[in-house]
Design a protein around this motif. Structure first.
Motif, PDB file in Angstrom:
ATOM      1  N   ILE A  96       1.018  20.611   4.602  1.00 10.68           N
ATOM      2  CA  ILE A  96      -0.100  21.306   5.252  1.00 10.68           C
ATOM      3  C   ILE A  96      -0.576  20.455   6.432  1.00 10.68           C
ATOM      4  O   ILE A  96      -0.162  19.303   6.594  1.00 10.68           O
ATOM      5  N   SER A  97      -1.459  21.032   7.241  1.00 12.34           N
ATOM      6  CA  SER A  97      -2.112  20.252   8.293  1.00 12.34           C
ATOM      7  C   SER A  97      -3.580  20.662   8.375  1.00 12.34           C
ATOM      8  O   SER A  97      -3.962  21.733   7.897  1.00 12.34           O
ATOM      9  N   LEU A 108      -9.945  23.945   9.193  1.00 14.30           N
ATOM     10  CA  LEU A 108      -8.965  24.936   8.751  1.00 14.30           C
ATOM     11  C   LEU A 108      -7.772  24.193   8.155  1.00 14.30           C
ATOM     12  O   LEU A 108      -7.286  23.224   8.744  1.00 14.30           O
ATOM     13  N   VAL A 109      -7.338  24.631   6.985  1.00 16.89           N
ATOM     14  CA  VAL A 109      -6.147  24.056   6.348  1.00 16.89           C
ATOM     15  C   VAL A 109      -4.999  25.009   6.635  1.00 16.89           C
ATOM     16  O   VAL A 109      -5.019  26.167   6.220  1.00 16.89           O
ATOM     17  N   LEU A 110      -4.011  24.508   7.383  1.00 13.33           N
ATOM     18  CA  LEU A 110      -2.887  25.346   7.796  1.00 13.33           C
ATOM     19  C   LEU A 110      -1.639  25.060   6.956  1.00 13.33           C
ATOM     20  O   LEU A 110      -1.450  23.936   6.485  1.00 13.33           O
ATOM     21  N   ASP A 111      -0.792  26.069   6.812  1.00 12.22           N
ATOM     22  CA  ASP A 111       0.456  25.900   6.059  1.00 12.22           C
ATOM     23  C   ASP A 111       1.496  25.152   6.903  1.00 12.22           C
ATOM     24  O   ASP A 111       1.214  24.740   8.037  1.00 12.22           O
ATOM     25  N   THR A 141       0.497  28.136  11.256  1.00 12.83           N
ATOM     26  CA  THR A 141      -0.107  29.369  11.781  1.00 12.83           C
ATOM     27  C   THR A 141      -0.907  30.145  10.734  1.00 12.83           C
ATOM     28  O   THR A 141      -1.750  30.958  11.082  1.00 12.83           O
ATOM     29  N   LYS A 142      -0.653  29.875   9.462  1.00 18.03           N
ATOM     30  CA  LYS A 142      -1.365  30.602   8.405  1.00 18.03           C
ATOM     31  C   LYS A 142      -2.470  29.712   7.837  1.00 18.03           C
ATOM     32  O   LYS A 142      -2.239  28.550   7.505  1.00 18.03           O
ATOM     33  N   VAL A 143      -3.694  30.271   7.725  1.00 13.61           N
ATOM     34  CA  VAL A 143      -4.831  29.515   7.189  1.00 13.61           C
ATOM     35  C   VAL A 143      -4.856  29.668   5.671  1.00 13.61           C
ATOM     36  O   VAL A 143      -5.038  30.767   5.145  1.00 13.61           O
ATOM     37  N   LEU A 172     -10.780  21.356  -2.673  1.00 12.69           N
ATOM     38  CA  LEU A 172     -10.051  22.253  -1.788  1.00 12.69           C
ATOM     39  C   LEU A 172      -8.538  22.006  -1.889  1.00 12.69           C
ATOM     40  O   LEU A 172      -7.743  22.938  -2.030  1.00 12.69           O
ATOM     41  N   LEU A 173      -8.124  20.731  -1.868  1.00 16.62           N
ATOM     42  CA  LEU A 173      -6.702  20.386  -1.936  1.00 16.62           C
ATOM     43  C   LEU A 173      -6.117  20.678  -3.324  1.00 16.62           C
ATOM     44  O   LEU A 173      -4.965  21.131  -3.435  1.00 16.62           O
TER      45      LEU A 173
END
Length: 200
Positions: free
Chosen positions: A77-78, A135-138, A142-144, A196-197
Motif C-alpha cells: 500500500i502507499s 488516503l491509503v492507496l492500493d 489508484t484505489k483508495v 486502520l492498518l
C-alpha cells in the motif's frame, strides 16, 4: 473525471515527507504560506507548524508492540496526504504518520489541497475541505482502501462536542486543542493508524 484518474493526476506532482518539510521551511524563510490565500495569520501558523514538526520529528516514538506489528506489515500500500503548510492539525499528526509509514515500509507522498481541489472534494469532512487527510492507496496507487483525518479520533470528538455546544471553534478552544495534542504526544494518531492498518 473518475476518482482513479484524479488520483493518478495528483500523483504526478507530489512531495516526499522530507521535501515537504523543506517546502514548509522555505515558506517560513520567505515569510509566506502555501495555498491559494496568503495572509499574515496563515504565514504565522506556517512558522508555528514548522517549529512543531521539527520538535515532533525528534521526540515522537512508536510503542514497541506497534513497532513490532509495523515491522511485520507486508501489504503493498502507499500513503497519500492532502495538506497545506498552515494546517495545525496536520503539523501535529504528520510526524507520526511518517514514523508509521517508515516503520512499515509504506511509501508516503504529500499533495497540496488547493492545487488538488478535485481530489479534496472526494474526501470532505461534513461538507468541508478539512485537512490533513490521509488516503491509503492500493498497490496500483489508484484505489483508495481507507482514509483517515483530519484529526485523531479523540480530537474529532472534542471538536464535535465544541461545535455542538457553541456552533464554532473559538480561539480559546483551538489553544486547548493544541494543548491536548501536546499532552497526547501522537499516541491517539498512532493507535488510529494501527487500527486502520489491521483492518486492511
Amino acid at each position: 473525471m473518475e476518482l482513479e484518474q484524479i488520483i493518478e493526476k495528483s500523483l504526478q506532482n507530489t512531495l516526499s515527507y522530507q521535501q515537504y518539510r523543506a517546502f514548509v521551511e522555505a515558506h517560513v524563510v520567505n515569510g509566506t504560506n502555501s495555498g491559494a490565500e496568503v495572509t499574515p495569520a496563515l504565514t504565522e501558523y506556517t512558522k508555528l507548524n514548522h517549529q512543531r514538526m521539527k520538535r515532533l520529528d525528534k521526540t515522537m516514538k512508536l510503542e514497541p508492540e506497534i513497532q513490532d506489528f509495523l515491522n511485520r506489515f507486508d501489504k503493498k500500500i502507499s500513503f497519500l496526504i492532502i495538506t497545506e503548510s498552515w494546517c495545525g492539525d496536520a503539523a501535529q499528526t504528520m510526524p507520526m504518520i511518517n514514523k508509521v509509514g517508515m516503520a512499515a515500509g509504506i511509501d508516503l507522498k504529500i499533495v497540496l489541497r488547493d492545487e488538488n481541489l478535485e481530489l479534496m472534494d472526494h474526501f470532505l469532512t461534513n461538507g468541508s475541505r478539512s485537512i490533513a487527510k490521509l488516503l491509503v492507496l492500493d498497490a496500483s496507487h489508484t484505489k483508495v482502501l481507507s482514509q483517515w483525518g483530519p484529526r485523531p479520533s479523540k480530537a474529532t470528538i472534542l471538536v464535535a462536542q465544541e461545535k455542538a455546544l457553541k456552533g464554532e471553534l473559538s480561539a480559546e478552544f483551538k489553544q486547548e486543542l493544541q494543548n491536548w495534542y501536546n499532552e497526547d504526544k501522537g499516541k491517539n494518531t498512532e493507535n488510529d493508524l494501527m487500527q486502520l492498518l489491521e483492518a486492511l
